[in-house]
Design a protein around this motif. Structure first.
Motif, PDB file in Angstrom:
ATOM      1  N   GLU A 164      39.946  55.102  33.717  1.00  0.00           N
ATOM      2  CA  GLU A 164      41.198  55.723  33.019  1.00  0.00           C
ATOM      3  C   GLU A 164      42.257  54.628  32.982  1.00  0.00           C
ATOM      4  O   GLU A 164      43.574  54.645  32.883  1.00  0.00           O
ATOM      5  N   MET A 165      41.620  53.314  32.759  1.00  0.00           N
ATOM      6  CA  MET A 165      42.421  52.101  32.622  1.00  0.00           C
ATOM      7  C   MET A 165      43.293  51.679  33.761  1.00  0.00           C
ATOM      8  O   MET A 165      44.095  50.782  33.577  1.00  0.00           O
ATOM      9  N   ASN A 166      43.111  52.213  35.090  1.00  0.00           N
ATOM     10  CA  ASN A 166      43.850  51.916  36.154  1.00  0.00           C
ATOM     11  C   ASN A 166      42.826  50.788  36.856  1.00  0.00           C
ATOM     12  O   ASN A 166      42.065  50.479  36.122  1.00  0.00           O
ATOM     13  N   LEU A 167      43.452  50.078  37.780  1.00  0.00           N
ATOM     14  CA  LEU A 167      42.998  48.842  38.325  1.00  0.00           C
ATOM     15  C   LEU A 167      42.157  49.020  39.681  1.00  0.00           C
ATOM     16  O   LEU A 167      42.838  49.054  40.760  1.00  0.00           O
ATOM     17  N   ALA A 168      41.021  48.778  39.622  1.00  0.00           N
ATOM     18  CA  ALA A 168      40.213  48.852  40.979  1.00  0.00           C
ATOM     19  C   ALA A 168      40.434  47.308  41.462  1.00  0.00           C
ATOM     20  O   ALA A 168      39.558  46.543  41.141  1.00  0.00           O
ATOM     21  N   SER A 224      36.978  41.815  45.647  1.00  0.00           N
ATOM     22  CA  SER A 224      38.401  42.142  45.579  1.00  0.00           C
ATOM     23  C   SER A 224      39.332  40.935  44.811  1.00  0.00           C
ATOM     24  O   SER A 224      38.694  39.901  44.325  1.00  0.00           O
ATOM     25  N   ILE A 225      40.598  41.348  44.250  1.00  0.00           N
ATOM     26  CA  ILE A 225      41.362  40.370  43.580  1.00  0.00           C
ATOM     27  C   ILE A 225      42.660  40.627  44.228  1.00  0.00           C
ATOM     28  O   ILE A 225      43.173  41.766  44.617  1.00  0.00           O
ATOM     29  N   ASP A 226      43.341  39.735  44.493  1.00  0.00           N
ATOM     30  CA  ASP A 226      44.771  39.640  44.959  1.00  0.00           C
ATOM     31  C   ASP A 226      45.814  40.469  44.134  1.00  0.00           C
ATOM     32  O   ASP A 226      45.796  40.445  42.948  1.00  0.00           O
ATOM     33  N   LYS A 227      46.780  41.156  44.736  1.00  0.00           N
ATOM     34  CA  LYS A 227      47.473  42.253  44.078  1.00  0.00           C
ATOM     35  C   LYS A 227      48.515  41.482  43.325  1.00  0.00           C
ATOM     36  O   LYS A 227      49.137  41.853  42.133  1.00  0.00           O
ATOM     37  N   ASN A 228      48.705  39.985  43.566  1.00  0.00           N
ATOM     38  CA  ASN A 228      49.705  39.124  42.858  1.00  0.00           C
ATOM     39  C   ASN A 228      48.987  38.464  41.859  1.00  0.00           C
ATOM     40  O   ASN A 228      49.704  37.614  41.353  1.00  0.00           O
ATOM     41  N   HIS A 229      47.646  38.596  41.460  1.00  0.00           N
ATOM     42  CA  HIS A 229      47.168  37.886  40.460  1.00  0.00           C
ATOM     43  C   HIS A 229      47.794  38.311  39.077  1.00  0.00           C
ATOM     44  O   HIS A 229      48.041  39.477  38.878  1.00  0.00           O
ATOM     45  N   PRO A 230      47.742  37.521  38.337  1.00  0.00           N
ATOM     46  CA  PRO A 230      48.575  37.564  36.844  1.00  0.00           C
ATOM     47  C   PRO A 230      47.792  38.771  36.088  1.00  0.00           C
ATOM     48  O   PRO A 230      48.577  39.626  35.445  1.00  0.00           O
ATOM     49  N   SER A 254      40.666  46.726  56.329  1.00  0.00           N
ATOM     50  CA  SER A 254      41.233  46.597  55.132  1.00  0.00           C
ATOM     51  C   SER A 254      42.298  47.337  54.706  1.00  0.00           C
ATOM     52  O   SER A 254      42.525  48.430  54.926  1.00  0.00           O
ATOM     53  N   ASP A 255      43.402  46.440  53.928  1.00  0.00           N
ATOM     54  CA  ASP A 255      44.610  46.941  53.805  1.00  0.00           C
ATOM     55  C   ASP A 255      44.222  48.026  52.469  1.00  0.00           C
ATOM     56  O   ASP A 255      45.041  49.002  52.235  1.00  0.00           O
ATOM     57  N   VAL A 256      43.177  48.051  51.814  1.00  0.00           N
ATOM     58  CA  VAL A 256      42.867  48.699  50.713  1.00  0.00           C
ATOM     59  C   VAL A 256      41.995  49.924  51.056  1.00  0.00           C
ATOM     60  O   VAL A 256      42.049  51.111  50.799  1.00  0.00           O
ATOM     61  N   PHE A 257      41.161  49.632  51.924  1.00  0.00           N
ATOM     62  CA  PHE A 257      40.035  50.664  52.332  1.00  0.00           C
ATOM     63  C   PHE A 257      40.007  51.371  53.546  1.00  0.00           C
ATOM     64  O   PHE A 257      39.691  52.426  53.880  1.00  0.00           O
ATOM     65  N   GLY A 258      40.903  50.542  54.339  1.00  0.00           N
ATOM     66  CA  GLY A 258      41.043  51.092  55.882  1.00  0.00           C
ATOM     67  C   GLY A 258      39.545  50.657  56.651  1.00  0.00           C
ATOM     68  O   GLY A 258      39.156  49.446  56.294  1.00  0.00           O
ATOM     69  N   PRO A 259      39.190  51.275  57.580  1.00  0.00           N
ATOM     70  CA  PRO A 259      37.979  50.615  58.471  1.00  0.00           C
ATOM     71  C   PRO A 259      36.838  50.717  57.610  1.00  0.00           C
ATOM     72  O   PRO A 259      36.555  51.608  56.768  1.00  0.00           O
ATOM     73  N   TYR A 289      44.070  50.559  43.012  1.00  0.00           N
ATOM     74  CA  TYR A 289      43.325  51.150  44.083  1.00  0.00           C
ATOM     75  C   TYR A 289      42.151  50.605  44.383  1.00  0.00           C
ATOM     76  O   TYR A 289      41.597  49.479  44.018  1.00  0.00           O
ATOM     77  N   GLY A 290      41.454  51.048  45.547  1.00  0.00           N
ATOM     78  CA  GLY A 290      40.177  50.824  46.034  1.00  0.00           C
ATOM     79  C   GLY A 290      39.230  51.408  45.564  1.00  0.00           C
ATOM     80  O   GLY A 290      38.980  52.471  45.875  1.00  0.00           O
TER      81      GLY A 290
END
Length: 356
Positions: free
Chosen positions: A163-167, A281-287, A215-220, A300-301
């Motif tokens: 849905e054009m959201n960012l995994a 993964s990709i850093d949340k702060n990536h351009p 993981s900050d995104v997925f948990g354990p 989201y993950g």
């Protein structure tokens, strides 16, 4: 090219792709179509087996390169289909057809995005478009086959229906075949060494062990024993017990690290079927992530696996369509999602590759 023209051509291409059967390992005709479509627009393509790739017109080896990737193979239609899976029928805003959602809409939107930037000069990044095969079966002759040919890549966008959201992260997968060894004997006497009892000890470890890093995104990280087999008859102590473990690896570990920890803690033999499907993964702060967020997209993950697992570069999974429609009977994509996909990718890349 004007964005509106590209959006229309992208939809037309999707209709043509749907009408061609392209099961995994049988994608030669869709590869032909994609190659022809690009060549008719002045793009020099390269091809290996059923993988087609190309670079922007003003490719500069001194600049970093971003990858736009999606796949053109499909699963086979399931038995619940009530309509021709290759008809590519449009009813209202719905476009029906096998592969329309997974991942035809993503692929044609990425192709359209590539064409939008193809002739632009002075981009900060080169663009590599790769339409690849065998994604649905995690095959060896898809993206993995051509990655060495694509050259050095800085980051990637993998087209899958989100849905054009960012995994911004995707779980990896390890399937482990485990064998506990005992010694056969008669069940009526104190003979042998029961392999089932030895397996139970290790299975209990798989059930309860908690990996230290979360993981900050997925948990354990998650491990699940899914299959177990042992014994030949009721009065024989089994010499071997085999069981299978499904391990969903998070971005906190590599597959190799997880395997090392498991082997250090269990007595059974542990054999991975593959270590290819890596967490990514990709850093949340990536351009590119920040550009997507600025357009109102959420991060989201992803619990599902895609060709993103084959990449050793930062990558984001993103595309038009909804994951819940993938592999369903009477699969469909909304027509407006194609136009939104092209525009979404184009606008997400503008501040990244134009530096504005």
């Amino acid at each position: 090219m004007l964005l509106e023209n590209i959006q229309k051509e992208s939809l037309d291409l999707l209709l043509q792709l749907i009408r061609i059967q392209s099961f995994s390992k049988e994608e030669d005709r869709t590869a032909n179509l994609i190659a022809q479509f690009l060549e008719e627009r002045g793009v020099k393509i390269q091809r290996k087996m059923n993988n087609v790739w190309a670079y922007n017109k003003y490719f500069d080896s001194a600049k970093p390169t971003l990858l736009l990737n999606s796949h053109h193979d499909t699963v086979k239609p399931n038995s619940g289909y009530t309509r021709d899976p290759y008809d590519a029928a449009i009813e209202g805003d719905k476009l029906f057809g096998l592969g329309s959602n997974d991942a035809g809409g993503c692929l044609v939107s990425l192709i359209g995005t590539f064409l939008y930037y193809y002739e632009q000069e002075n981009l900060k990044y080169n663009i590599c478009l790769a339409a690849t095969a065998e994604e649905e079966i995690s095959g060896n002759n898809g993206l993995e086959l051509v990655l060495p040919d694509l050259g050095e890549l800085e980051f990637g966008i993998v087209g899958e229906p989100t849905e054009m959201n960012l995994a911004i992260a995707e779980r990896g997968l390890l399937v482990l075949d485990c064998v506990s060894h005992g010694k056969a004997g008669h069940a009526a006497r104190e003979e042998g060494e029961n392999a089932i009892y030895k397996a139970l000890k290790d299975i209990e470890w798989f059930r309860n062990y908690q990996f230290p890093k979360v993981s900050d995104v997925f948990g354990p990280l998650k491990m699940t024993v899914t299959i177990i087999n042992a014994g030949s008859q009721h009065n024989v102590v089994p010499a071997n017990c085999t069981f299978t473990v499904d391990v969903r690896v998070t971005d906190a570990y590599t597959n190799e690290e997880v395997l090392e920890i498991i082997r250090a803690n269990v007595d059974c033999d542990v054999t991975p079927r593959s270590i290819r499907l890596k967490p990514s993964s990709i850093d949340k702060n990536h351009p590119v992530v920040q550009a997507g967020v600025a357009l109102g997209r959420t991060t989201y993950g992803s619990p599902t696996t895609s060709d993103q697992a084959l990449l050793d570069i930062p990558s984001v999974k993103c595309g038009p369509g909804f994951s819940g429609r993938s592999h369903m009977a009477d699969e469909f994509l909304y027509v407006h999602e194609v136009a939104e996909g092209v525009a979404g990718y184009v606008n997400m890349l503008k501040p990244v590759i134009n530096g504005k």
